[in-house]
Structures are given as C-alpha cells and as structure tokens.
Design a protein around this motif. Structure first.
Motif, PDB file in Angstrom:
ATOM      1  N   ILE A  46      10.916 -23.862  47.103  1.00  0.00           N
ATOM      2  CA  ILE A  46      11.102 -23.087  46.451  1.00  0.00           C
ATOM      3  C   ILE A  46      12.349 -23.473  45.361  1.00  0.00           C
ATOM      4  CG2 ILE A  46      12.192 -20.682  45.865  1.00  0.00           C
ATOM      5  CD1 ILE A  46      11.059 -19.762  48.789  1.00  0.00           C
ATOM      6  N   MET A  47      13.127 -24.108  45.819  1.00  0.00           N
ATOM      7  CA  MET A  47      14.198 -24.650  44.864  1.00  0.00           C
ATOM      8  C   MET A  47      13.856 -25.692  44.048  1.00  0.00           C
ATOM      9  SD  MET A  47      17.829 -24.410  46.818  1.00  0.00           S
ATOM     10  CE  MET A  47      17.571 -25.374  48.359  1.00  0.00           C
ATOM     11  N   LEU A  48      13.006 -26.496  44.557  1.00  0.00           N
ATOM     12  CA  LEU A  48      12.699 -27.611  43.637  1.00  0.00           C
ATOM     13  C   LEU A  48      11.401 -27.055  42.526  1.00  0.00           C
ATOM     14  CD1 LEU A  48      11.607 -30.366  46.301  1.00  0.00           C
ATOM     15  CD2 LEU A  48      13.365 -30.578  44.421  1.00  0.00           C
ATOM     16  N   ASP A  49      10.632 -25.996  43.271  1.00  0.00           N
ATOM     17  CA  ASP A  49       9.947 -25.343  42.083  1.00  0.00           C
ATOM     18  C   ASP A  49      10.585 -24.653  40.889  1.00  0.00           C
ATOM     19  OD1 ASP A  49       7.438 -26.421  43.226  1.00  0.00           O
ATOM     20  OD2 ASP A  49       7.387 -24.408  44.490  1.00  0.00           O
ATOM     21  N   ILE A  50      11.623 -24.065  41.544  1.00  0.00           N
ATOM     22  CA  ILE A  50      12.420 -23.215  40.466  1.00  0.00           C
ATOM     23  C   ILE A  50      13.275 -24.215  39.480  1.00  0.00           C
ATOM     24  CG2 ILE A  50      14.432 -21.606  40.335  1.00  0.00           C
ATOM     25  CD1 ILE A  50      13.572 -20.422  42.735  1.00  0.00           C
ATOM     26  N   SER A  51      13.675 -25.298  40.026  1.00  0.00           N
ATOM     27  CA  SER A  51      14.217 -26.086  39.036  1.00  0.00           C
ATOM     28  C   SER A  51      13.691 -26.582  37.833  1.00  0.00           C
ATOM     29  CB  SER A  51      14.576 -27.507  39.871  1.00  0.00           C
ATOM     30  OG  SER A  51      15.360 -27.454  41.146  1.00  0.00           O
ATOM     31  N   LEU A  52      12.336 -27.011  37.940  1.00  0.00           N
ATOM     32  CA  LEU A  52      11.730 -27.430  36.754  1.00  0.00           C
ATOM     33  C   LEU A  52      11.574 -26.084  35.858  1.00  0.00           C
ATOM     34  CD1 LEU A  52       8.643 -29.289  38.060  1.00  0.00           C
ATOM     35  CD2 LEU A  52      10.508 -30.105  36.658  1.00  0.00           C
ATOM     36  N   LEU A  53      11.277 -24.945  36.420  1.00  0.00           N
ATOM     37  CA  LEU A  53      11.066 -23.662  35.636  1.00  0.00           C
ATOM     38  C   LEU A  53      12.555 -23.321  35.035  1.00  0.00           C
ATOM     39  CD1 LEU A  53       8.934 -21.464  35.073  1.00  0.00           C
ATOM     40  CD2 LEU A  53       9.767 -20.449  37.254  1.00  0.00           C
ATOM     41  N   LEU A  54      13.559 -23.396  35.779  1.00  0.00           N
ATOM     42  CA  LEU A  54      14.968 -23.206  35.188  1.00  0.00           C
ATOM     43  C   LEU A  54      15.291 -24.056  34.195  1.00  0.00           C
ATOM     44  CD1 LEU A  54      17.335 -21.366  35.383  1.00  0.00           C
ATOM     45  CD2 LEU A  54      18.302 -22.864  37.053  1.00  0.00           C
ATOM     46  N   LEU A  55      14.862 -25.462  34.213  1.00  0.00           N
ATOM     47  CA  LEU A  55      15.363 -26.329  32.940  1.00  0.00           C
ATOM     48  C   LEU A  55      14.653 -25.912  31.859  1.00  0.00           C
ATOM     49  CD1 LEU A  55      14.970 -29.938  34.494  1.00  0.00           C
ATOM     50  CD2 LEU A  55      16.831 -29.019  33.329  1.00  0.00           C
ATOM     51  N   VAL A  56      13.349 -25.723  31.906  1.00  0.00           N
ATOM     52  CA  VAL A  56      12.700 -25.547  30.755  1.00  0.00           C
ATOM     53  C   VAL A  56      12.963 -24.188  30.084  1.00  0.00           C
ATOM     54  CG1 VAL A  56      10.296 -25.735  29.648  1.00  0.00           C
ATOM     55  CG2 VAL A  56      10.729 -27.099  31.476  1.00  0.00           C
ATOM     56  N   ALA A  57      13.114 -23.286  31.045  1.00  0.00           N
ATOM     57  CA  ALA A  57      13.224 -21.813  30.358  1.00  0.00           C
ATOM     58  C   ALA A  57      14.672 -21.631  29.822  1.00  0.00           C
ATOM     59  CB  ALA A  57      13.161 -20.735  31.990  1.00  0.00           C
ATOM     60  N   VAL A 106      17.679 -30.580  41.842  1.00  0.00           N
ATOM     61  CA  VAL A 106      18.385 -28.927  41.900  1.00  0.00           C
ATOM     62  C   VAL A 106      19.680 -28.820  41.354  1.00  0.00           C
ATOM     63  CG1 VAL A 106      18.903 -27.124  43.392  1.00  0.00           C
ATOM     64  CG2 VAL A 106      16.685 -28.436  43.932  1.00  0.00           C
ATOM     65  N   LEU A 107      20.466 -29.883  41.441  1.00  0.00           N
ATOM     66  CA  LEU A 107      21.871 -29.902  40.946  1.00  0.00           C
ATOM     67  C   LEU A 107      21.598 -30.216  39.341  1.00  0.00           C
ATOM     68  CD1 LEU A 107      23.592 -31.996  43.516  1.00  0.00           C
ATOM     69  CD2 LEU A 107      23.713 -29.532  43.229  1.00  0.00           C
ATOM     70  N   MET A 108      20.772 -30.830  38.996  1.00  0.00           N
ATOM     71  CA  MET A 108      20.588 -31.085  37.658  1.00  0.00           C
ATOM     72  C   MET A 108      20.226 -30.120  36.980  1.00  0.00           C
ATOM     73  SD  MET A 108      18.556 -34.731  37.421  1.00  0.00           S
ATOM     74  CE  MET A 108      19.061 -36.312  38.226  1.00  0.00           C
ATOM     75  N   ALA A 109      19.406 -29.359  37.321  1.00  0.00           N
ATOM     76  CA  ALA A 109      18.783 -27.781  36.866  1.00  0.00           C
ATOM     77  C   ALA A 109      19.906 -26.883  36.759  1.00  0.00           C
ATOM     78  CB  ALA A 109      17.615 -27.389  37.638  1.00  0.00           C
ATOM     79  N   LEU A 110      20.625 -26.862  37.944  1.00  0.00           N
ATOM     80  CA  LEU A 110      21.842 -25.753  37.963  1.00  0.00           C
ATOM     81  C   LEU A 110      22.673 -26.296  36.901  1.00  0.00           C
ATOM     82  CD1 LEU A 110      22.182 -25.228  41.693  1.00  0.00           C
ATOM     83  CD2 LEU A 110      21.385 -23.568  40.007  1.00  0.00           C
ATOM     84  N   LEU A 111      23.006 -27.402  36.742  1.00  0.00           N
ATOM     85  CA  LEU A 111      24.163 -27.994  36.009  1.00  0.00           C
ATOM     86  C   LEU A 111      23.765 -27.519  34.353  1.00  0.00           C
ATOM     87  CD1 LEU A 111      26.617 -29.455  36.591  1.00  0.00           C
ATOM     88  CD2 LEU A 111      25.622 -31.424  35.614  1.00  0.00           C
ATOM     89  N   VAL A 112      22.564 -28.029  33.945  1.00  0.00           N
ATOM     90  CA  VAL A 112      21.964 -27.911  32.800  1.00  0.00           C
ATOM     91  C   VAL A 112      21.845 -26.262  32.474  1.00  0.00           C
ATOM     92  CG1 VAL A 112      19.796 -27.541  31.339  1.00  0.00           C
ATOM     93  CG2 VAL A 112      20.380 -29.881  32.576  1.00  0.00           C
ATOM     94  N   ALA A 113      21.443 -25.282  33.405  1.00  0.00           N
ATOM     95  CA  ALA A 113      21.640 -23.828  32.995  1.00  0.00           C
ATOM     96  C   ALA A 113      23.116 -23.446  33.025  1.00  0.00           C
ATOM     97  CB  ALA A 113      20.933 -23.360  34.373  1.00  0.00           C
ATOM     98  N   THR A 114      23.905 -24.078  33.593  1.00  0.00           N
ATOM     99  CA  THR A 114      25.333 -23.526  33.518  1.00  0.00           C
ATOM    100  C   THR A 114      25.853 -23.924  32.140  1.00  0.00           C
ATOM    101  OG1 THR A 114      25.520 -24.080  35.769  1.00  0.00           O
ATOM    102  CG2 THR A 114      27.654 -23.796  34.615  1.00  0.00           C
ATOM    103  N   ALA A 115      25.353 -25.229  31.693  1.00  0.00           N
ATOM    104  CA  ALA A 115      25.990 -25.656  30.367  1.00  0.00           C
ATOM    105  C   ALA A 115      25.226 -24.903  29.349  1.00  0.00           C
ATOM    106  CB  ALA A 115      25.368 -27.105  30.302  1.00  0.00           C
TER     107      ALA A 115
END
Lengths: 350, 542
Positions: free
Chosen positions: A66-77, A193-202
């Motif tokens: 789930i987290m891997l799937d969401i990572s892609l989505l979160l990055l682009v979103a 997943v960390l990258m996506a969270l980092l980008v979203a936080t940024a």
C-alpha cells in the motif's frame, strides 16, 4: 438588509454580523471540519472492515505494498495540488511518468551501472522539460490548462511509443541498485516511501511558509486581485507546472524501480485521474484557492487503501474503477455544498 | 529589485507634515487653508496634469488636472460614466494613461502598474473589494508583502496575525485576522482593504464609491476611519454619488462631466444645488423630444414590489404606446426590478399586473410567453450568443414556433431573421454572419430583433444605447419611438439623461432601491432627475 434593517438603534458602534451570516459561517466551518475528519474515518473504516474479512490485508507485506503504491500517487499529487491551487490542471502527468520511465529504462539497458541519484536526476530533468512546455503553453501561450495538457498528454504518450519503438523495458534491464529503492532499507521503510514523504513535506512547507506558495493560493482564489497586488501570476503558474512535471518524471523512475517493467502502453496511462482524484478528495478545490498537501496525503491514502482492499477482497478491477469514481463524486459534492454555503453567506448581504 | 522600482521610488512624506497636522488638528478638524499654504511653499501631495485616457473611442478621461493635498478628503462627483473610476484607475496604475503627467510631491512619476503605484504610496480601494475570499484576513492584508524571517524566507504566521490585528485595531475594526475573507460582510471587507492600504504605508488612499453597499451605521464607521487617516496626514480621494455624504466628509469637491473636470471647490464654497447643476450642465438640444404619445390602456403595472436589501415598495405603470424611463444612479436597483418582473430573480412582496391580470413569472420563458420581453444591459454576457450567427440569435426565442417535432425549419428561420434585419436596418452582410462581427450598435439591434420576434406587448430595455456610437444611437432611438407608436408599452432603464429627455413620456427615478419620484414630460429636466437620483433635495436617503 442594507441601510434599513441594519440600523437597529442603541447598539454600540461596531460592525455587527447579521444572524443568517453567522449561521452560514457555522455550517461552513462544520462541513470543512467534517471533511477532514470524514477522510480519516473513511480510511479507518475501509482498513478495519477489510482487515476483519481478509486476513492477508493486515500483513506487513501488504501494508508495504500500500505504501509503495501511495508513494507514486503522493509524489505526483503533490505537484498537482500546486497546479490545481492556482486554478489550473495538469492532465499530462501520467504521460510524463511513462516518458521518463521508458527513457530511463532504455538508458539503463546500455548503461546498467548508472548511480541511482543520476537516474533519478535524469527522470526529474525530463519531467522538468515536459513541465516547462506545459507551463509555457498555459502561462504565456494562454491556452486553457485543460486543453494544453490534454494535448501534451497525447504528445508525450506518442513520444513514449516513438522512443521505445513499442518495446517495453523488462525486469532484466532494470539494475539491482535501482530495484533496491523499492525494497525495505535500514529504517524498515523502502527509500521510495521516504522520498515521497520528504517531497510531500517539502511541498507542504513551500505552500504554507513561502511567499511563492501563498501566492499560489492567492492566484487561484482571485486572479484579478492577484494581478492588482503585483503578484506575477504567469511566472508562478509556470513554476507549478515545472514542479508537477519534475515530480512526474521523478515518479517515472520510481515506477521502473517498483514494477521492474515499463510498458509503453500502460505505464502511467490513466494515472492522471487517480492523481487528480487524490487532490480533489483531499479537499483542494478544483476552482483553486483552497486545499493543501495534508488533504492530498489523506486523499492518496484513502484511494490507495480502497484499491488495495478491493484487490485483497478479490473484487474485480472494473469495480475498483467504479468505486474510485464514486468516491471522487462524493468528495466533489461535499466541496460544492461547502462552496454554496459560503456563497449564500455572502449573497445574503449584497 | 526591478529597475523601475529604484527609479521611481520616492521617499515617504516628510513626517513634519504629519506632525504639523497632528498638532493643528487634535480633534480631527482640518484646516485646509494651512495645507494649501504649505503646498504652495513646497510641493507635496499628488497632482496630475493633462491626464487623458481612451479605450479606443472618445476619451473617457480628458486633460484631467487634479491636486490632492496631504490630510485632505477630496471628493470627486459626476454622473454615471463621467470618468471618475477610470481616473482613479489611472492613478493606481491599473490602466496606463494615453497622455499627461502624474507627480508625487512635485516629482513626475510614471505609474506603469499597481506595484509602482503602491510603492509611491497610492492605494485604490474598489467599490467591490478585490480580495482573496479563500484566504484569511491577515493574509489578505499582507499578500505579496508577507513578513518573512531570516535566513530562511519563511512566512511568519504568528507575526503576520499579530501585525494584522494591530492594523485592524488601529482603525477600530473588529475582525478576526484568521477568518477567511469570503465570510466577511462587504463593510468588513472594506476595512480589510483599508488595513491593506495602511500596511503599505499608503499616503494617498483612493476610494471608489466605498459607501455604495454599506448601511448608515457602517458609513458612519467608515467616515470616522477616514477622519482618523487624515489626521495622520493621509490624503483620501472619495468618489461618491451621494451628495449628503460628500458634504459630510469632504474638504474639497471636484466635479467631472463627460471625462472632463468641471472645476474644484472648497466644500463651503458650493451648494448641493450648484453641484447637481454642474454635474449635468451640458449643452442641450441634442435630440428633439419625441411628440407626446396618446397612451392607451395600462399594460404593465407594478405595485409595492419588494426584495429585501435590493429594492423596496417599487410601484410604477406603463401604458400601451407609452415610453416610461426608469432613471437613477448605478446601484439604485433599476436592473434588479426589471429582472424580478421578468422572472429571473425572485421577489418577496408586491404585485405585477399585465393588462390588469396579476402575474408572477417564475422564468423568463414564462414572461416571454405572456408578451413581456426584457433586453438586458450586458449584451455580451446575457443578451447575445456572440459566436452564433445573426439568424440563430434572432430565432433563439421562438425556436418552438419555427420547428416541428423538434426539427428546425431552416428556411423559415432565415426568412424571419432577414425580415428583422431589414426592419431594424442592421448593417450586416448576411444573417449567417456571427453576431460578434457586428458593431456594438448593430449587435444591440439584433438583440432587439431577437425579442421583437416574440411579438411582445411590453418591452423592458436596460441601457439600450450604452456603448454604441452616436449614429447607431439615433437609429435605436428612432426604433424605440416606432415600437411605442405600434402600441408596445416600453419601460426604458437609462442613465443617459439626454436620451431620457428625448424619448420618455414620463420618468420614474429610483434611489437606493426605492422610487424617489416621478416626473411628467413637462416637469422633466436633467437637473430635476438628478436631484431625485442623488437625493439633494434634503430628504433622507431612505
């Protein structure tokens, strides 16, 4: 409601708020709060129901999926949220993801020992270029965002086929160092997943704490007023497209890392709908000016959880699409009700 | 920092002036004489010379000479379309002037955009506040000017809210800085605009009809703030229609007419009557008045029509063959009444009778079917579908009659359109030409044609000649006269006083949502109408 009613005698000299307005305000606030809470409740409900019914849902491997799937989505979103906040839209994200994935994949066929940062940089750079074209069309070509990015959606997808000659990138073409990005690392979480969270936080920091980020809200909320305030709307909208493009390109590389296969026809196709869905479900108004990354995060989490829950429960992919659509409609309907309440609060006085 | 910024940034007002005013005026009473004397010795304040602007047609503002001194309230008055708002927009950098010069403290400046204007200390507050409805009050005040920290340029939210609260407090506004602006009333939004101006250290605050949608209490509040600003040395330009308010707050009055300045007077040197006379005092004899009609039965009768907050107790009647003008200033509620009668907007109380029968239309479609037609003011957005052909525009209202079982009879559609085009003398090459390719006057004629095909018995026209050239105007006037002769009852909303005098058999004047009075042909004059419209007869505004 003006000059006649409001002049009730004997009141202290300050601006009194008419009663109807206060009520609309309360409803409005209530709905807005209900919305965020509603998302959390929905996510929990889906997760708990599925966990009870299907034992394989609450396993470590599945949660990681789930987290891997969401990572892609979160990055682009994250990029999409910025674009939408300025009252624009980027429909080309799926194609940019595919383009970056395929170009990087072919690159790796000939240079299998490229370092991961270089690969990611290449993908993001490609996306940046694609985003620059989108941004130029919208900001300076004055092409409506829907039309401009619908066009580039098709063009970029066409480039994917031209570049790949219809060939896909196969698992043996994807080197180990890249695959590691989607596997659990030292912290137990895959770096992706960390990258996506980092980008979203940024993204959240930019939107909330920088002048540029606040200007994005302002432009979407009232473009004319933004111009009057001397905000450089063209430049800022361009910037949102650059970010959206770069993140989509970045996500293209991660897509290759996650699936080890990049098919020119399917990589990122239709992804734009999920991305926009996550953004809108998260409360970012399609008319711009309100919303943000925390909501988008919840939106992505809800979509990811639902998709996974349906898959785990053995529901067919067709139903998944229909249910996703229903969730989007519900989110937009709530948004419309909030808007209408707000508008009524204003119109009641005019 | 962009080049222009450095080039045109002028040091803030000598604080000496502010102090001087503070000392002289402890109670908020300003002495204009000393300001003038001061201005004479050392140029300070804002002035314009020969400022001219046109939007393609005749100049909207022409050779404007204007002077604004620190600490004064300078009112600009004039009819609708006199060029007041455009003049303010020139000063605020919204539009670049075609010719002329603006000077701040005697130094010529080039105000190319709103940012430069702001850096010069000029802030424009629009009639309808231009704010960001989704963002908080504090952000609205500081947008584009956020307080940020160092070394990282992050927005300091707490500092911003505190500063906003301080600014709002300083003008006595009770508004929560963290509340979204979209939830505020218009009056509260204006306070936010004023706080914004103050956050830019505005020395010249330009207000375009700030009281148009305020209650008397809110107006009082605003005036207290304006007086407070002037004590601090800020100069305020106050554009307003309501003369009682102008005389209550202004130090000086500048009258504009047809884009030209008529003159500037100290508020004690001119009477309300004279202001009205000079507002309208153009040479008469433009169009000869229409011969008085011999009207027939009462066609449209409105009694006690009320929509709270919009209009109240509006009563009027129009007979067959009669042209009744509905005059008044913009915002008096004329269009709103027409829209309510035509079934576009709801109303709360009152009766509408068509040929004696009470009616209440729930949609324009119903109104059209009963022989009532309404030509909206805004041709482009409400009247015509511009990319569509002339023929398709005209047939739109009668598609039912032109079709059988849902299929359109194309030949009859063309014939009908051609008939109207000839009757109205529309200058078009063919009826299949898109409406947007016609001139404004001809578009207006097509719009008339579109409603004539419904064979209306009562026609409501909203500003039928706004934005059309002189030639087309005369033709539209002739056309309106002909329609009345054919027995159609015409209710014409018009802000164009010569037009009203030339066409109307009677005129009903509205002010602030009410009927201020009615004038027969023999009582009609531009001055009489304007007196009723601005309320200079001494009667209370409501």
């Amino acid at each position: 409601m003006r000059r006649d009613e409001a002049g009730a005698a004997g009141q202290p000299l300050h601006l009194t708020v008419p009663r109807t307005e206060g009520r609309a305000r309360a409803i409005n606030r209530g709905l807005a709060r209900f919305r965020d809470l509603g998302l959390v409740v929905a996510i929990a409900a889906v997760a708990i129901t599925t966990a009870v019914r299907s034992p394989q849902f609450a396993t470590a491997a599945n949660l990681q999926r789930i987290m891997l799937d969401i990572s892609l989505l979160l990055l682009v979103a994250t990029g999409q949220t910025m674009v939408v906040l300025t009252r624009n839209i980027d429909l080309s994200v799926g194609s940019v993801l595919g383009l970056s994935g395929i170009v990087v994949g072919f690159m790796l066929k000939s240079h299998p020992d490229m370092a991961v940062p270089a690969i990611l940089g290449l993908g993001a750079g490609l996306g940046l270029l694609a985003g620059a074209i989108n941004g130029a069309l919208v900001s300076w070509g004055r092409v409506p965002a829907v039309i401009a990015t619908l066009g580039t959606l098709t063009v970029y997808r066409g480039l994917v086929f031209i570049f790949s000659g219809g060939q896909q990138v196969n698992p043996q073409d994807v080197p180990r160092q890249l695959l590691q990005v989607a596997r659990p690392g030292q912290l137990g979480l895959p770096p992706m997943v960390l990258m996506a969270l980092l980008v979203a936080t940024a993204g959240w920091v930019v939107l909330r704490y920088t002048r540029t980020g606040r200007a994005m809200y302002a432009i979407g909320s009232n473009p004319d007023a933004a111009r009057m305030r001397g905000l450089q709307a063209g430049r800022i909208v361009f910037l949102t497209y650059l970010i959206s493009g770069a993140l989509s390109g970045f996500a293209g590389v991660l897509y290759a890392a996650r699936f080890a296969t990049v098919n020119p026809a399917s990589a990122g196709t239709g992804f734009e709908l999920q991305v926009i869905a996550a953004t809108v479900i998260g409360g970012t108004s399609i008319l711009g000016g309100r919303g943000g990354i925390p909501g988008t995060f919840l939106g992505a989490l809800l979509l990811g959880t639902i998709a996974n829950a349906l898959a785990v429960s053995g529901v067919s992919g067709f139903w998944q699409r229909a249910i996703e659509g229903a969730v989007i409609l519900a989110a937009v309907a709530v948004d419309a009700v909030i808007r209408r309440q707000a508008a009524r609060g204003v119109a009641g006085r005019a | 920092m962009p080049e222009y910024y450095r080039q045109y940034t002028v040091t803030p007002a000598p604080s000496r002036i502010v102090i001087l005013f503070g000392q002289e005026a402890p109670n908020g009473h300003r002495e204009l004489g000393s300001a003038v004397a001061l201005g004479a010795r050392e140029p300070s304040g804002l002035s314009t010379r020969g400022l001219t602007k046109s939007f393609g047609g005749p100049p909207v503002v022409k050779d404007m000479e204007f002077e604004l001194l620190p600490g004064e309230v300078h009112a600009i008055v004039g009819e609708n379309g006199a060029g007041k708002s455009t003049f303010l927009k020139l000063l605020a950098g919204v539009h670049p002037p075609d010719a002329g010069q603006v000077a701040v403290d005697g130094v010529p400046v080039d105000i190319g955009n709103p940012t430069i204007a702001r850096s010069l200390g000029i802030s424009l507050i629009f009639q309808e506040p231009t704010l960001f409805p989704d963002l908080s009050v504090a952000e609205n005040i500081f947008m584009g000017n956020h307080p940020v920290g160092r070394p990282l340029p992050f927005v300091g939210w707490q500092r911003m809210r505190a500063q906003a609260a301080e600014l709002l407090e300083s003008i006595g506004a009770r508004v929560d800085p963290s509340q979204p602006v979209g939830e505020l009333s218009v009056a509260e939004q204006q306070l936010v605009e004023i706080a914004t101006a103050l956050s830019h250290r505005a020395r010249f605050v330009l207000m375009d009809e700030p009281t148009a949608s305020l209650t008397p209490r809110e107006v009082e509040r605003l005036f207290a703030i304006i007086r407070d600003l002037t004590v601090r040395g800020t100069a305020v330009v106050f554009v307003n229609h309501r003369l009682e308010e102008v005389f209550a707050i202004a130090d000086r009055i500048t009258i504009m007419r047809d884009g030209v300045k008529v003159g500037t007077w100290g508020v004690r040197d001119i009477t309300r009557d004279e202001v009205v006379r000079r507002m309208v005092g153009r040479e008469l004899g433009e169009a000869p008045a229409r011969p008085i009609a011999s009207p027939g039965e009462v066609a449209l009768e409105i009694e006690g029509l009320t929509s709270p907050g919009v209009f109240r107790d509006v009563s009027l009647s129009v007979r067959r063959g009669e042209i009744v003008a509905l005059a008044g200033l913009v915002g008096a509620g004329r269009t709103e009444v027409a829209r309510a009668v035509f079934g576009i907007d709801p109303f709360e109380r009152g009766t509408i009778r068509l040929f004696g029968r009470p009616v209440r239309f729930r949609s324009p479609r119903e109104a059209l079917r009963h022989g009532l037609a309404y030509l909206p003011e805004d041709r482009q957005h409400q009247g015509l579908i511009l990319p569509m052909s002339v023929a398709h525009n005209i047939s739109l209202t009668v598609l039912d009659q032109l079709s059988r079982a849902g299929w359109l009879h194309r030949r009859r559609e063309r014939e009908l359109a051609q008939e109207q085009v000839q009757r109205l003398r529309v200058k078009a090459n063919s009826v299949s030409q898109p409406a947007q390719s016609l001139s404004g006057g001809n578009q207006q004629k097509v719009l008339v044609g579109k409603f004539l095909v419904t064979q209306p018995k009562v026609l409501i026209l909203d500003e039928p000649t706004r934005g059309v050239d002189v030639g087309a105007k005369a033709e539209i006037h002739r056309l309106i006269g002909e329609l009345a002769e054919q027995g159609i009852a015409v209710l014409m909303i018009s802000s164009d006083l010569p037009e009203v005098l030339a066409l109307a058999d009677r005129v009903v004047v509205m002010r602030d949502g009410r009927v201020a009075g009615e004038l027969s042909r023999s009582e009609m004059s531009e001055e009489a109408i304007m007196h009723l419209a601005v309320g200079s007869d001494g009667r209370a505004a409501v």
